[in-house]
Design a protein around this motif. Structure first.
Motif, PDB file in Angstrom:
ATOM      1  N   VAL A  45       0.852  -1.192   0.000  1.00 37.67           N
ATOM      2  CA  VAL A  45       0.000   0.000   0.000  1.00 37.67           C
ATOM      3  C   VAL A  45       0.885   1.238   0.000  1.00 37.67           C
ATOM      4  CG1 VAL A  45      -0.119  -0.042   2.538  1.00 37.67           C
ATOM      5  CG2 VAL A  45      -1.878   1.188   1.230  1.00 37.67           C
ATOM      6  N   THR A  46       0.421   2.302  -0.653  1.00 39.16           N
ATOM      7  CA  THR A  46       1.117   3.580  -0.614  1.00 39.16           C
ATOM      8  C   THR A  46       0.099   4.689  -0.793  1.00 39.16           C
ATOM      9  OG1 THR A  46       3.027   4.810  -1.481  1.00 39.16           O
ATOM     10  CG2 THR A  46       1.570   3.816  -3.099  1.00 39.16           C
ATOM     11  N   TYR A  47       0.469   5.891  -0.419  1.00 39.06           N
ATOM     12  CA  TYR A  47      -0.398   7.058  -0.628  1.00 39.06           C
ATOM     13  C   TYR A  47      -0.270   7.551  -2.057  1.00 39.06           C
ATOM     14  CZ  TYR A  47      -1.971   7.970   4.152  1.00 39.06           C
ATOM     15  OH  TYR A  47      -2.594   7.890   5.375  1.00 39.06           O
ATOM     16  N   LEU A  48      -1.398   7.920  -2.649  1.00 38.33           N
ATOM     17  CA  LEU A  48      -1.391   8.625  -3.929  1.00 38.33           C
ATOM     18  C   LEU A  48      -1.495  10.116  -3.670  1.00 38.33           C
ATOM     19  CD1 LEU A  48      -1.412   8.404  -7.034  1.00 38.33           C
ATOM     20  CD2 LEU A  48      -3.911   8.333  -6.927  1.00 38.33           C
ATOM     21  N   ARG A  49      -2.486  10.471  -2.857  1.00 36.36           N
ATOM     22  CA  ARG A  49      -2.633  11.845  -2.368  1.00 36.36           C
ATOM     23  C   ARG A  49      -3.017  11.763  -0.899  1.00 36.36           C
ATOM     24  NH1 ARG A  49      -4.752  11.487  -7.439  1.00 36.36           N
ATOM     25  NH2 ARG A  49      -3.853  12.878  -9.025  1.00 36.36           N
ATOM     26  N   THR A  50      -3.268  12.886  -0.271  1.00 39.06           N
ATOM     27  CA  THR A  50      -3.536  12.912   1.168  1.00 39.06           C
ATOM     28  C   THR A  50      -4.699  12.025   1.561  1.00 39.06           C
ATOM     29  OG1 THR A  50      -2.728  15.191   1.220  1.00 39.06           O
ATOM     30  CG2 THR A  50      -3.951  14.418   3.140  1.00 39.06           C
ATOM     31  N   THR A  51      -5.731  11.977   0.725  1.00 35.47           N
ATOM     32  CA  THR A  51      -6.936  11.198   1.058  1.00 35.47           C
ATOM     33  C   THR A  51      -7.090   9.957   0.195  1.00 35.47           C
ATOM     34  OG1 THR A  51      -8.280  12.543  -0.450  1.00 35.47           O
ATOM     35  CG2 THR A  51      -8.137  13.263   1.863  1.00 35.47           C
ATOM     36  N   PRO A  96       0.761 -11.897  -9.702  1.00 35.79           N
ATOM     37  CA  PRO A  96       0.727 -11.094  -8.476  1.00 35.79           C
ATOM     38  C   PRO A  96       1.614  -9.863  -8.564  1.00 35.79           C
ATOM     39  CG  PRO A  96       0.937 -13.421  -7.948  1.00 35.79           C
ATOM     40  CD  PRO A  96       1.096 -13.319  -9.433  1.00 35.79           C
ATOM     41  N   LEU A  97       1.113  -8.739  -8.044  1.00 33.65           N
ATOM     42  CA  LEU A  97       1.903  -7.526  -7.896  1.00 33.65           C
ATOM     43  C   LEU A  97       2.378  -7.452  -6.450  1.00 33.65           C
ATOM     44  CD1 LEU A  97      -0.310  -4.971  -9.887  1.00 33.65           C
ATOM     45  CD2 LEU A  97       1.736  -6.174 -10.672  1.00 33.65           C
ATOM     46  N   HIS A  98       3.666  -7.200  -6.247  1.00 33.83           N
ATOM     47  CA  HIS A  98       4.244  -7.268  -4.909  1.00 33.83           C
ATOM     48  C   HIS A  98       4.564  -5.912  -4.289  1.00 33.83           C
ATOM     49  CE1 HIS A  98       4.492 -11.546  -4.402  1.00 33.83           C
ATOM     50  NE2 HIS A  98       5.091 -11.706  -5.569  1.00 33.83           N
ATOM     51  N   CYS A  99       4.743  -4.867  -5.113  1.00 36.26           N
ATOM     52  CA  CYS A  99       5.114  -3.563  -4.555  1.00 36.26           C
ATOM     53  C   CYS A  99       4.551  -2.450  -5.423  1.00 36.26           C
ATOM     54  CB  CYS A  99       6.640  -3.431  -4.419  1.00 36.26           C
ATOM     55  SG  CYS A  99       7.553  -3.766  -5.942  1.00 36.26           S
ATOM     56  N   VAL A 100       4.416  -1.270  -4.814  1.00 37.42           N
ATOM     57  CA  VAL A 100       3.854  -0.119  -5.514  1.00 37.42           C
ATOM     58  C   VAL A 100       4.432   1.161  -4.929  1.00 37.42           C
ATOM     59  CG1 VAL A 100       1.852  -0.047  -3.940  1.00 37.42           C
ATOM     60  CG2 VAL A 100       1.701   1.060  -6.182  1.00 37.42           C
ATOM     61  N   ASP A 101       4.668   2.138  -5.787  1.00 41.92           N
ATOM     62  CA  ASP A 101       5.102   3.462  -5.339  1.00 41.92           C
ATOM     63  C   ASP A 101       4.736   4.471  -6.412  1.00 41.92           C
ATOM     64  OD1 ASP A 101       6.121   5.335  -3.632  1.00 41.92           O
ATOM     65  OD2 ASP A 101       8.169   4.559  -3.631  1.00 41.92           O
ATOM     66  N   ARG A 102       4.695   5.733  -6.021  1.00 49.06           N
ATOM     67  CA  ARG A 102       4.337   6.775  -6.987  1.00 49.06           C
ATOM     68  C   ARG A 102       5.514   7.712  -7.225  1.00 49.06           C
ATOM     69  NH1 ARG A 102       3.780  11.662  -4.683  1.00 49.06           N
ATOM     70  NH2 ARG A 102       3.185  11.845  -2.495  1.00 49.06           N
ATOM     71  N   HIS A 103       5.458   8.415  -8.326  1.00 50.75           N
ATOM     72  CA  HIS A 103       6.474   9.401  -8.667  1.00 50.75           C
ATOM     73  C   HIS A 103       6.464  10.506  -7.607  1.00 50.75           C
ATOM     74  CE1 HIS A 103       8.593  12.533 -10.925  1.00 50.75           C
ATOM     75  NE2 HIS A 103       8.979  11.605 -11.776  1.00 50.75           N
ATOM     76  N   PRO A 104       7.623  10.971  -7.159  1.00 50.52           N
ATOM     77  CA  PRO A 104       7.647  11.969  -6.071  1.00 50.52           C
ATOM     78  C   PRO A 104       7.044  13.308  -6.436  1.00 50.52           C
ATOM     79  CG  PRO A 104       9.841  11.636  -6.978  1.00 50.52           C
ATOM     80  CD  PRO A 104       8.981  10.565  -7.557  1.00 50.52           C
TER      81      PRO A 104
END
Length: 334
Positions: A173-179, A214-222
């Motif tokens: 899990v990761t944040y995309l935006r604040t909410t 399966p997808l194991h990891c996720v992150d967004r562009h800074p």
């Protein structure tokens, strides 16, 4: 100049994270934390320093090697850890527990702040907590039970639970935006959740066509929050544009398999959005394969066992392996 140091630590490293530093002060990171897994008794969380320090007579390490500051036992495998702030870390355990620890820098000690012992569970057993993301004081966790749980560090209870968020294991899990958060699961789906809505359904679902890898990891562009990257069990790196469609924009064969290696990296990219200004499109989303092709360089010894975790902060990279080793790569002022 570039400096690479290795430290053998007598434990398999599952997670590694740099302690946050002040970007305004242009600080280089000098402290990181590791979590272990697969120990027969208890696992550990350990704080390490790569700052200016002298090697003691009792230390068999070399100058510049990570030096152990303090460590604490951890129940179960450390499946994830994230800094809540510069002094507190949150860990996810294979026992289903979520725990907040505090690092006391004045006397190099670690204390337990709070624990939610069964944050994730099955009807008759605990379920591993597989992912954590923090935006102080909020903590969001996911697990094998397919639940999303929201805590607040300043509250003892649970803030919100999405009980049936997924019918399969949520891996990260990761944040995309604040909410808004993003989750990835074991059937190749990327889901976006909007916490402003009380619905228990995702606001958006993206997936790979064909096999449900399966997808194991996720992150967004800074800087460009609509650009998201995921890593899959087949070694594929997928780059997604959250504004465009429901399929990944670029597929890069980063590895030949889950733990394999390739000597080169190729790319299969979709076309850029019609009418889009090419100069404003991220190179990760370029429609021309020549622009999206990546050059790869091996940074670790060829005999290194599985690299389970890495973290990059500024010019510094740290990673941990099943070979019971920590590798730190950093730019050293000349």
């Amino acid at each position: 100049m570039e400096s690479i140091n290795a430290k053998y630590v007598s434990q398999k490293i599952s997670k590694i994270r740099w302690r946050p530093v002040s970007h305004a002060a242009l600080q280089q990171p000098d402290i990181f934390v590791t979590g272990s897994w697969d120990n027969e008794v208890d696992n550990k969380i350990s704080f390490w320093s790569i700052g200016n320090h002298e090697t003691s007579a009792n230390d068999d390490g070399f100058e510049g090697d990570p030096q152990l500051l303090c460590e604490q036992r951890h129940k179960g495998d450390v499946l994830e850890l994230q800094f809540l702030d510069p002094d507190r870390i949150v860990t996810a355990s294979s026992t289903g527990a979520v725990t907040i620890f505090r690092h006391h820098q004045n006397n190099q000690a670690i204390s337990l702040c709070h624990e939610w012992p069964r944050a994730h569970y099955y009807p008759c057993d605990n379920a591993p907590c597989t992912g954590v993301v923090c935006s102080s004081p909020e903590i969001v966790t996911v697990g094998e039970d397919g639940r999303i749980v929201v805590f607040r560090a300043d509250q003892e209870g649970v803030n919100r639970v999405i009980e049936n968020a997924d019918s399969s294991t949520i891996h990260a899990v990761t944040y995309l935006r604040t909410t808004e958060i993003l989750t990835v699961n074991s059937i190749g789906q990327l889901k976006m959740w909007d916490f402003r809505q009380q619905s228990s359904s995702p606001a958006q679902i993206l997936s790979l066509s064909g096999d449900r890898v399966p997808l194991h990891c996720v992150d967004r562009h800074p800087n460009q929050q609509h650009i998201v990257a995921t890593g899959g069990q087949d070694g594929m790196l997928c780059v997604w544009d959250m504004r465009q469609g429901s399929a990944p924009f670029s597929l890069m064969e980063a590895h030949s398999a889950e733990s394999g290696r390739n000597n080169s990296t190729t790319s299969r990219s979709a076309m850029a959005p019609a009418g889009g200004n090419q100069s404003l499109i991220s190179t990760w989303l370029s429609g021309e394969s020549s622009k999206a092709r990546l050059e790869t360089t091996h940074m670790l010894p060829s005999q290194t066992l599985s690299v389970n975790t890495l973290d990059v902060l500024g010019q510094c990279l740290a990673c941990g392996t099943d070979g019971e080793a920590i590798f730190v790569n950093r730019q050293v002022p000349v």
